[in-house]
Write an enzyme that holds these catalytic residues in place. Structure first.
Site, PDB file in Angstrom:
ATOM      1  N   TYR A  70      55.105  49.668   7.621  1.00 13.03           N
ATOM      2  CA  TYR A  70      56.396  48.991   7.744  1.00 13.03           C
ATOM      3  C   TYR A  70      56.865  48.448   6.395  1.00 13.03           C
ATOM      4  CZ  TYR A  70      59.808  45.445   9.207  1.00 13.03           C
ATOM      5  OH  TYR A  70      60.934  44.679   9.348  1.00 13.03           O
ATOM      6  N   SER A  86      63.868  43.679   4.498  1.00 12.84           N
ATOM      7  CA  SER A  86      62.953  42.677   5.039  1.00 12.84           C
ATOM      8  C   SER A  86      62.340  41.879   3.904  1.00 12.84           C
ATOM      9  CB  SER A  86      61.836  43.364   5.842  1.00 12.84           C
ATOM     10  OG  SER A  86      60.823  42.438   6.194  1.00 12.84           O
TER      11      SER A  86
END
Length: 678
Positions: free
Chosen positions: A568, A555
């Protein structure tokens, strides 16, 4: 509207081809003769419709038929230059086509056209080939059928064989068909129903004779230690050996594999005569064109440890390659096609089963099915006589036939990822699904791995048959389930080449609201899950010795610090560093490890649909429906990122164009300056 004669032919072909006892996949051909109106003259013209080259009877349609003018086809007998030049007659068929001619005529066209019968079937039933390969096949044929079926000595398929069978039909008007030595059967009739009836009569009559007269142990006495392992144990051993075997079978060119532990294979390998019979090889042209003249057979008992098997298989593989090259050199002439590769297409492991190989999964599977046919043939022949396939020189003339080489040359150019096998986690939705679809579209076999097994199976079915994609259930936080998923991949397709760590989830919370459970869950799925998948896959990749790719869908948050995202983003940073660590460690094995850093993939994303979108929308103070547009406007390119854009990057990274790239992170975020890699 379909011609009535054609409709009858297709129906008969489909019925015959649907039952494997009648013929093997894509084996044999059928024909029908009839009259139609010539659109040029308006006059009736006699035609023959015959299954074209490469088709399959069970799935035959009108498009798979060659259509020829019967008068012109039969007139070719007057210009036939003799058996030494009979291959030229295949090109001559082009001058007999009616209209555009439909499918390309096969080498067996003359067999159908020259025989004075309205309907002809040529089939490869196991029982028929058993009789055709029996040492005393001519005597058995006469004993079983009298003058109703006539023996034809082996002759390579072609124009001369068509002339031979036509002559038999003239000399034996009472006969309903023939046994083609070393090959199969041919039957005929005045109507479609009669031809089919005669074909089935020949097959069932041989079956009854073999059942009534065959000895109980045609493969000899049981070999101590060679009995089938219990199912769980043999499949575990098969999975342990599969990547190593695929590496051996891909020495000359990369192959896809297929595994079967069918009872007839296990029974054959448990008996004393299997080494002798396997060495004799197959006989029917359709068989050894796909299986090669003989398999590689491991000569160790069923309980031999995988490490011992690998060591012995390495020795046997070297011997096999040397013997295959010697076989080629014994028979090759100046006009022979070049040697196509010396690796085995069939590998037999006592107590475990059979591995088969080909340029794609279907080819590998069919090769295994054909060797299973060959085992049935050997059983039948040995039960009433002695198995005696055609001579080695004749096998070579078929295997390295210029006409077969031309057929291979007509195959479409392989897609970029042909022969590659991919495992994609979290592939039942979103980014993972898009990646799996793209990899399959580029020619890869794909394993759809997801916690939702039913959804994974649905996605696999959307992509294609089990020859292209399968679904497996896996929780990536469970090492046992991960190992089982990798085992399923190597048993389905022979090995593994490309792994995509995509499984993930996200919770958007500030630090003070993030619980230990939140932290553990996200790290278990993404950090630990990627580690477990990469570890299990690396074992297979290293054993296979063919390199490979591991991709991490990380990400932009792995390098960008944003609010309310501690668990996350930290897990994604862990994944990002795994890319670098594994690239450094696995490079010596030819395994490339790269990452993709997406951002703002809202539409089609399983994560965003599961609550993450609402949470992030709240953080940024926008409506959830506007989140994708919001993300797009904060990028340099002002473009929304979709799952297929991530799939494009995944394909690129594992393509030949990136063969020298490892340890790279590719941003797919439409340009987020704060996430630029330093």
């Amino acid at each position: 509207m379909i011609h009535p004669t054609v409709a009858e032919l297709i129906a008969r072909s489909n019925r015959l081809g649907a039952d494997p006892k009648n013929t093997n996949y894509a084996g044999g051909n059928t024909s029908a003769k009839g009259t139609d109106i010539d659109p040029v003259t308006g006059e009736p013209v006699e035609l023959m419709w015959v299954k074209g080259s490469g088709g399959d009877l069970g799935t035959l349609t009108e498009a798979g038929l060659a259509v020829l003018r019967l008068d012109r086809l039969r007139a070719l007998s007057g210009v036939y230059p003799g058996v030494e030049r009979e291959d030229e007659m295949v090109a001559a068929f082009d001058y007999t086509l009616h209209g555009r001619g439909g499918a390309a005529p096969s080498i067996d066209t003359a067999m159908h056209g020259l025989v004075a019968a309205a309907h002809v079937d040529h089939l490869h039933p196991d029982s028929g080939i058993a009789l055709a390969t029996a040492a005393d096949g001519p005597e058995l044929t006469e004993k079983i059928f009298g003058d109703r079926v006539v023996w034809v000595p082996w002759r390579r398929p072609g124009f001369q064989l068509g002339l031979d069978i036509a002559e038999i039909r003239r000399r034996h008007p009472q006969a309903i068909g023939t046994i083609l030595g070393g090959h199969g059967i041919t039957a005929w009739g005045d109507t479609s129903e009669e031809a089919e009836s005669h074909s089935l009569e020949i097959i069932s009559t041989i079956e009854r004779y073999l059942t009534a007269n065959g000895k109980s142990e045609p493969f000899g006495a049981a070999l101590p230690g060679y009995a089938a392992l219990p199912e769980a144990q043999r499949r575990a051993k098969a999975a342990a050996l599969a990547p190593f075997l695929r590496g051996l079978a891909s020495t000359d060119r990369r192959q896809v594999g297929h595994f079967t532990d069918a009872a007839p294979v296990l029974e054959f390998l448990s008996r004393a005569e299997h080494p002798r019979l396997a060495a004799l090889g197959t006989s029917c042209p359709d068989h050894f064109l796909r299986t090669k003249v003989a398999p590689l057979v491991l000569d160790l008992p069923a309980d031999a440890p995988p490490a011992d098997c690998q060591a012995r298989l390495t020795e046997l593989h070297e011997t096999y390659r040397a013997e295959y090259r010697a076989y080629y050199e014994r028979h090759a002439t100046e006009d022979s096609p070049a040697l196509r590769g010396a690796d085995p297409a069939i590998v037999l492991i006592p107590g475990v089963g059979m591995f088969s190989y080909g340029a794609d999964k279907q080819t590998a599977r069919v090769a295994g099915e054909f060797y299973l046919n060959a085992i049935n043939v050997m059983r039948g022949a040995e039960s009433v006589s002695r198995y005696q396939p055609i001579d080695e020189s004749e096998k070579f003339r078929i295997e390295y036939w210029a006409l077969e080489e031309a057929k291979l040359a007509r195959r479409p150019k392989p897609k970029p990822l042909a022969t590659r096998i991919a495992l994609v986690t979290g592939a039942a939705s979103g980014i993972g699904k898009a990646i799996a679809q793209r990899l399959a579209a580029e020619g890869a076999c794909v394993v759809i791995a997801d916690r939702d097994g039913a959804a994974a199976t649905e996605v696999a079915a959307e992509i294609g048959t089990a020859d292209v994609a399968i679904g497996v259930t896996v929780d990536v936080t469970d090492a046992g389930q991960v190992r089982a998923a990798v085992d399923a991949a190597v048993l389905a397709f022979g090995g593994l080449d490309l792994v995509v760590n995509n499984a993930g989830l996200s919770l958007s919370k500030p630090l003070l609201d993030t619980t230990e459970a939140d932290w553990d869950l996200q790290h278990d799925v993404m950090a630990k899950g990627s580690f477990l998948v990469s570890k299990a896959a690396a074992r297979a990749l290293i054993d296979q010795r063919m390199g490979g790719d591991i991709l991490y869908i990380s990400s932009k948050n792995s390098v960008f610090a944003g609010p309310s995202n501690i668990a996350y983003s930290a897990a994604k940073a862990d994944q990002a560093h795994q890319v670098r660590l594994l690239a450094a460690e696995l490079g010596e094995h030819g395994v490339k490890v790269n990452g993709i850093n997406p951002d703002g993939v809202v539409r089609g994303s399983g994560i965003f649909a599961g609550g993450w979108g609402a949470q992030r929308a709240a953080v940024y103070g926008v409506e959830e429906a506007d989140l994708g547009a919001f993300y797009a406007q904060r990028t340099l390119l002002k473009r929304e990122v979709l799952p297929e854009h991530i799939a494009n990057a995944a394909f690129a990274l594992c393509s030949a164009e990136f063969s020298h790239t490892t340890g790279l992170h590719v941003p797919v975020d439409a340009g987020v300056a704060a996430a630029f890699l330093r």
